[in-house]
Scaffold this motif. Structure first.
Motif, short mmCIF file in Angstrom:
data_model
loop_
_atom_site.label_atom_id
_atom_site.label_comp_id
_atom_site.label_asym_id
_atom_site.label_seq_id
_atom_site.Cartn_x
_atom_site.Cartn_y
_atom_site.Cartn_z
N CYS A 2 0.67 -1.25 0.24
CA CYS A 2 -0.02 -0.14 0.05
C CYS A 2 0.95 1.23 -0.10
CB CYS A 2 -1.13 -0.07 1.18
SG CYS A 2 -1.86 -1.36 1.26
N HIS A 4 -0.10 5.42 0.69
CA HIS A 4 -1.19 6.55 1.24
C HIS A 4 -0.72 7.85 1.35
CE1 HIS A 4 -0.50 4.86 5.66
NE2 HIS A 4 0.41 5.87 5.23
N LEU A 25 -0.10 8.86 -6.40
CA LEU A 25 -0.70 7.86 -6.08
C LEU A 25 -1.30 6.82 -7.50
CD1 LEU A 25 -2.97 8.34 -3.01
CD2 LEU A 25 -0.78 7.13 -3.16
N ALA A 87 -5.56 6.34 -0.84
CA ALA A 87 -4.69 5.19 -0.71
C ALA A 87 -4.86 4.48 -1.64
CB ALA A 87 -5.05 4.53 0.71
N ARG A 89 -4.10 0.07 -2.71
CA ARG A 89 -3.56 -1.11 -2.09
C ARG A 89 -2.87 -2.03 -2.66
NH1 ARG A 89 -7.55 -5.72 -0.70
NH2 ARG A 89 -6.50 -6.57 1.30
N PRO A 104 -9.78 4.50 2.28
CA PRO A 104 -9.75 4.58 3.73
C PRO A 104 -10.95 4.08 4.25
CG PRO A 104 -10.59 6.69 2.59
CD PRO A 104 -10.17 5.64 1.73
N SER A 113 -5.99 4.86 7.19
CA SER A 113 -5.30 3.92 6.30
C SER A 113 -4.15 3.18 7.04
CB SER A 113 -4.76 4.63 5.24
OG SER A 113 -4.11 3.98 4.27
N ASN A 115 -0.51 1.41 5.81
CA ASN A 115 0.55 0.97 4.94
C ASN A 115 1.38 0.06 5.63
OD1 ASN A 115 3.28 2.98 3.44
ND2 ASN A 115 2.67 0.79 3.12
#
Length: 250
Positions: A2, A4, A25, A87, A89, A104, A113, A115
């Motif tokens: 992940c 975020h 992201l 975020a 994933r 989230p 979130s 990570n």
């Protein structure tokens, strides 16, 4: 694993922070620069944002990779907010929870979130899960380590703990149960950002009346600052405070 990001500042289009930057992201979903485990974050994505006058954030979450959702590209172009958490994933283990597993996570004014990963999941956290009321366990959005971490944090927030205390206590307990855990936690209520750097990268960027806390920089602005490992971050639009976190007692 992940990636975020959380933002506080003047209202901006969601895409200005999540999609448009060269290393935002969107790109971190397939080519993160500082990720220490895994190389693709394509098992879901999400964003939560706050609208003026409403303390409860909206969320948009999906199961697939962020680059394949043209509807989100449209939303990112026109939806503006002065506070958000996004975020992407990378699932640690296979699962069938779909978008419910994508951050989230949310409750009331809070967005959350995680990570990282918890080695030995789920067995390593059985004892901690047993400390939660049955109703809170039944309310878990997904059967993942991140969802349980959120339940542990939320239990403390509901009991009156400050966000920093809730995150720090949760990290210490989980690290004690799973010593190799990577626990970069991120929570916001739209007015402040609280995060932990625990065995994974975390950075922050400040400017006039704004702050970003993220797994990694989304551009090459020299003002980005890396957060030392084992650190609690408390950030507002005007201030960032770093507090060391101790390893749990043996």
């Amino acid at each position: 694993m992940c990636r975020h990001l959380a933002y506080l500042g003047e209202p901006v289009a969601l895409g200005e922070l999540l999609l448009r930057p060269e290393h935002g992201l969107l790109r971190q979903a397939w080519a993160p620069r500082t990720q220490s485990s895994g190389v693709v974050n394509a098992d879901g994505f999400g964003v939560g944002w706050y609208a003026d006058g409403d303390p409860v954030p909206a969320r948009y979450r999906r199961t697939g990779p962020v680059w394949g959702d043209l509807s989100f590209a449209d939303l990112g172009r026109v939806v503006r907010s002065g506070a958000l958490l996004g975020a992407v994933r990378g699932a640690t283990l296979p699962g069938a929870d779909g978008e419910a597993a994508a951050a989230p996570f949310a409750s009331g004014p809070w967005l959350f979130s995680h990570n990282g990963a918890v080695p030995g999941w789920p067995g390593a956290l059985t004892g901690l899960a047993a400390t939660l009321p049955a109703g809170e366990l039944l309310a878990l959005e997904a059967r993942t380590d991140s969802a349980l971490l959120w339940a542990l944090v939320l239990h403390r927030l509901r009991a009156g703990d400050a966000p920093g205390d809730a995150l720090a206590a949760t990290v210490r307990e989980v690290a004690g149960a799973s010593p190799g855990a990577r626990l970069n936690l991120l929570v916001t209520d739209g007015s402040a950002i609280t995060a932990t750097a625990w065995r994974n990268s975390l950075w922050y960027l400040t400017g006039p009346g704004r702050v970003v806390v993220a797994s990694e920089p989304y551009d090459d602005d020299p003002r980005w600052r890396e957060v030392p490992d084992h650190t609690l971050v408390t950030a507002t639009r005007t201030d960032v405070v770093l507090t060391p976190l101790k390893e749990p007692s043996a």
